[in-house]
Motif scaffolding. Structure first.
Motif, PDB file in Angstrom:
ATOM      1  N   ILE A   1     104.138   5.455 -79.744  1.00 57.14           N
ATOM      2  CA  ILE A   1     103.989   4.337 -80.668  1.00 57.14           C
ATOM      3  C   ILE A   1     104.188   3.039 -79.904  1.00 57.14           C
ATOM      4  N   ASP A   2     103.327   2.081 -80.183  1.00 51.79           N
ATOM      5  CA  ASP A   2     103.350   0.781 -79.508  1.00 51.79           C
ATOM      6  C   ASP A   2     103.218  -0.285 -80.597  1.00 51.79           C
ATOM      7  N   ARG A   3     104.317  -0.917 -80.927  1.00 50.39           N
ATOM      8  CA  ARG A   3     104.320  -1.924 -81.994  1.00 50.39           C
ATOM      9  C   ARG A   3     104.250  -3.314 -81.368  1.00 50.39           C
ATOM     10  N   ARG A   4     103.297  -4.125 -81.793  1.00 50.13           N
ATOM     11  CA  ARG A   4     103.061  -5.436 -81.177  1.00 50.13           C
ATOM     12  C   ARG A   4     103.167  -6.547 -82.209  1.00 50.13           C
ATOM     13  N   THR A   5     103.593  -7.714 -81.737  1.00 49.80           N
ATOM     14  CA  THR A   5     103.738  -8.865 -82.637  1.00 49.80           C
ATOM     15  C   THR A   5     102.426  -9.618 -82.802  1.00 49.80           C
ATOM     16  N   GLU A   6     101.457  -9.384 -81.919  1.00 48.44           N
ATOM     17  CA  GLU A   6     100.166 -10.060 -82.044  1.00 48.44           C
ATOM     18  C   GLU A   6      99.248  -9.283 -82.996  1.00 48.44           C
ATOM     19  N   ARG A   7      98.131  -9.896 -83.352  1.00 43.57           N
ATOM     20  CA  ARG A   7      97.187  -9.253 -84.271  1.00 43.57           C
ATOM     21  C   ARG A   7      95.945  -8.747 -83.560  1.00 43.57           C
ATOM     22  N   SER A   8      95.828  -9.004 -82.252  1.00 46.74           N
ATOM     23  CA  SER A   8      94.627  -8.605 -81.514  1.00 46.74           C
ATOM     24  C   SER A   8      94.975  -7.723 -80.331  1.00 46.74           C
ATOM     25  N   LEU A   9      94.019  -6.872 -79.994  1.00 38.81           N
ATOM     26  CA  LEU A   9      94.137  -5.949 -78.879  1.00 38.81           C
ATOM     27  C   LEU A   9      92.897  -6.078 -78.017  1.00 38.81           C
ATOM     28  N   ARG A  10      93.101  -6.318 -76.732  1.00 38.50           N
ATOM     29  CA  ARG A  10      91.986  -6.325 -75.780  1.00 38.50           C
ATOM     30  C   ARG A  10      92.065  -5.024 -74.985  1.00 38.50           C
ATOM     31  N   ILE A  11      90.960  -4.288 -74.957  1.00 38.18           N
ATOM     32  CA  ILE A  11      91.003  -2.955 -74.364  1.00 38.18           C
ATOM     33  C   ILE A  11      89.661  -2.593 -73.753  1.00 38.18           C
ATOM     34  N   SER A  12      89.687  -1.750 -72.727  1.00 43.09           N
ATOM     35  CA  SER A  12      88.470  -1.289 -72.061  1.00 43.09           C
ATOM     36  C   SER A  12      88.627   0.184 -71.733  1.00 43.09           C
ATOM     37  N   ARG A  13      87.586   0.774 -71.174  1.00 43.03           N
ATOM     38  CA  ARG A  13      87.674   2.168 -70.730  1.00 43.03           C
ATOM     39  C   ARG A  13      88.801   2.338 -69.711  1.00 43.03           C
ATOM     40  N   ASP A  14      88.991   1.309 -68.883  1.00 39.20           N
ATOM     41  CA  ASP A  14      90.000   1.395 -67.828  1.00 39.20           C
ATOM     42  C   ASP A  14      91.426   1.317 -68.360  1.00 39.20           C
ATOM     43  N   THR A  15      91.612   0.678 -69.506  1.00 38.13           N
ATOM     44  CA  THR A  15      92.976   0.416 -69.989  1.00 38.13           C
ATOM     45  C   THR A  15      93.375   1.277 -71.188  1.00 38.13           C
ATOM     46  N   LEU A  16      92.588   2.298 -71.506  1.00 45.43           N
ATOM     47  CA  LEU A  16      93.003   3.231 -72.549  1.00 45.43           C
ATOM     48  C   LEU A  16      94.302   3.909 -72.116  1.00 45.43           C
ATOM     49  N   PRO A  17      95.266   4.072 -73.008  1.00 40.74           N
ATOM     50  CA  PRO A  17      96.522   4.716 -72.628  1.00 40.74           C
ATOM     51  C   PRO A  17      96.316   6.175 -72.225  1.00 40.74           C
ATOM     52  N   ALA A  18      97.111   6.640 -71.263  1.00 37.35           N
ATOM     53  CA  ALA A  18      97.005   8.011 -70.800  1.00 37.35           C
ATOM     54  C   ALA A  18      97.453   9.010 -71.849  1.00 37.35           C
ATOM     55  N   THR A  19      98.409   8.600 -72.702  1.00 37.98           N
ATOM     56  CA  THR A  19      98.904   9.420 -73.791  1.00 37.98           C
ATOM     57  C   THR A  19      98.407   8.844 -75.110  1.00 37.98           C
ATOM     58  N   PRO A  20      97.892   9.661 -76.034  1.00 35.21           N
ATOM     59  CA  PRO A  20      97.464   9.115 -77.331  1.00 35.21           C
ATOM     60  C   PRO A  20      98.555   8.252 -77.955  1.00 35.21           C
ATOM     61  N   THR A  21      98.153   7.054 -78.395  1.00 33.10           N
ATOM     62  CA  THR A  21      99.130   6.056 -78.835  1.00 33.10           C
ATOM     63  C   THR A  21      98.732   5.419 -80.149  1.00 33.10           C
ATOM     64  N   VAL A  22      99.694   5.311 -81.066  1.00 31.28           N
ATOM     65  CA  VAL A  22      99.505   4.562 -82.313  1.00 31.28           C
ATOM     66  C   VAL A  22      99.916   3.121 -82.029  1.00 31.28           C
ATOM     67  N   ILE A  23      98.967   2.212 -82.164  1.00 36.88           N
ATOM     68  CA  ILE A  23      99.239   0.792 -81.898  1.00 36.88           C
ATOM     69  C   ILE A  23      99.267   0.046 -83.229  1.00 36.88           C
ATOM     70  N   ILE A  24     100.385  -0.594 -83.501  1.00 38.34           N
ATOM     71  CA  ILE A  24     100.567  -1.366 -84.735  1.00 38.34           C
ATOM     72  C   ILE A  24     100.425  -2.840 -84.384  1.00 38.34           C
ATOM     73  N   LEU A  25      99.447  -3.500 -84.985  1.00 34.04           N
ATOM     74  CA  LEU A  25      99.239  -4.936 -84.778  1.00 34.04           C
ATOM     75  C   LEU A  25      99.870  -5.667 -85.961  1.00 34.04           C
ATOM     76  N   ASP A  26     101.043  -6.240 -85.723  1.00 40.20           N
ATOM     77  CA  ASP A  26     101.828  -6.829 -86.823  1.00 40.20           C
ATOM     78  C   ASP A  26     101.610  -8.329 -86.998  1.00 40.20           C
ATOM     79  N   GLY A  27     100.658  -8.902 -86.271  1.00 36.33           N
ATOM     80  CA  GLY A  27     100.515 -10.350 -86.314  1.00 36.33           C
ATOM     81  C   GLY A  27      99.702 -10.878 -87.476  1.00 36.33           C
ATOM     82  N   VAL A  28      99.453 -10.062 -88.484  1.00 35.91           N
ATOM     83  CA  VAL A  28      98.635 -10.504 -89.620  1.00 35.91           C
ATOM     84  C   VAL A  28      99.413 -11.508 -90.454  1.00 35.91           C
TER      85      VAL A  28
END
Length: 270
Positions: A243-270
């Motif tokens: 689990i990866d909880r973030r204070t921002e509302r946006s995620l920048r991601i690419s094929r190279d930066t996908l996490p090695a372990t499946p991850t639930v990302i919570i974007l709390d900046g709404v």
């Protein structure tokens, strides 16, 4: 003889070209899901960083996807949740008015309905800019007060899949039932999946957790969150997900930066 053969080949090519041009774009996500594992040489090196996609949680079930080619997509778009400029593409599902609009801003060039007309399922398979968009239909419960005599509307909802920058991004929509093997086969591989976790309005937490575990995307983005305790969802999907909880509302991601372990990302900046 050679001239005759060449002329015949040219005529055949002329006849086939229009037909080939009308073929739908090919899904890379389905191709990768069905392909055998690919071995890479040990000396392989990437020469350039993979392009990034920016994903912003606007609220409810609306995520904005900004592609490297400048295409802006909004999911389950009703117009109530807006971030920055108008999207170029909107997808909609009709379970509730918070997931669609029959009168979207006319400046939006591409409006894709997750339901079909005249009792036929929606069939979306098109390339818009640098993104290939397709859908997999599911059934939805009928509206409150609908006395048609059946509980479900066949093919009334769509799971939308966005293929861009080498990423396979899925949005489960207002999902109301378990998926069978045919659904998973049509979905193919997903790197990122947007999952409703309300536990009541869509489907049970047990049901959606089983789907999440089977899809096993690298990134899970919860939506339709309401007051659902995140701990309950995490307990059901098990310790195979981080689990990866973030204070921002946006995620920048690419094929190279996908996490090695499946991850639930919570974007709390709404």
């Amino acid at each position: 003889m050679r001239r005759l053969i060449s002329a015949a080949f040219a005529l055949l090519s002329a006849c086939l070209s229009p037909a080939l041009a009308q073929q739908p774009s090919r899904s890379e996500c389905l191709a990768m899901a069905n392909a055998a594992p690919r071995a890479l040489p040990v000396a392989f090196r990437q020469t350039a960083a993979a392009p990034e996609v920016e994903i912003t949680y606007a609220g409810h079930s609306t995520y904005f996807i900004d592609t490297p080619g400048g295409v802006r997509i909004a999911t389950d778009y009703s117009g109530a949740y807006q971030v920055g400029r108008l999207p170029d593409v909107v997808t909609m599902n009709r379970a509730h008015s918070t997931h669609y609009s029959l009168n979207p801003d006319k400046r939006i060039p591409h409006v894709l309905h997750g339901w079909g007309e005249d009792g036929k399922p929606a069939a979306i398979s098109e390339r818009i800019g640098d993104t290939f968009i397709r859908n997999v239909t599911t059934d939805i419960r009928r509206y409150f007060g609908d006395d048609s005599g059946t509980d479900m509307i066949r093919d009334g909802n769509s799971i939308f899949i966005f293929e861009v920058a080498g990423l396979c991004i899925g949005h489960l929509g207002h999902l109301h039932h378990k998926l069978d093997d045919s659904h998973f086969a049509q979905i193919g591989r997903l790197d990122i999946v947007m999952v409703p976790i309300d536990g009541t309005y869509t489907m049970s937490l047990d049901g959606v957790s089983e789907i999440t575990k089977r899809l096993r995307a690298s990134v899970v983005l919860p939506m339709h969150r309401f007051a659902t305790p995140l701990d309950e969802f995490m307990q059901r999907i098990g310790n195979q997900f981080e689990i990866d909880r973030r204070t921002e509302r946006s995620l920048r991601i690419s094929r190279d930066t996908l996490p090695a372990t499946p991850t639930v990302i919570i974007l709390d900046g709404v």
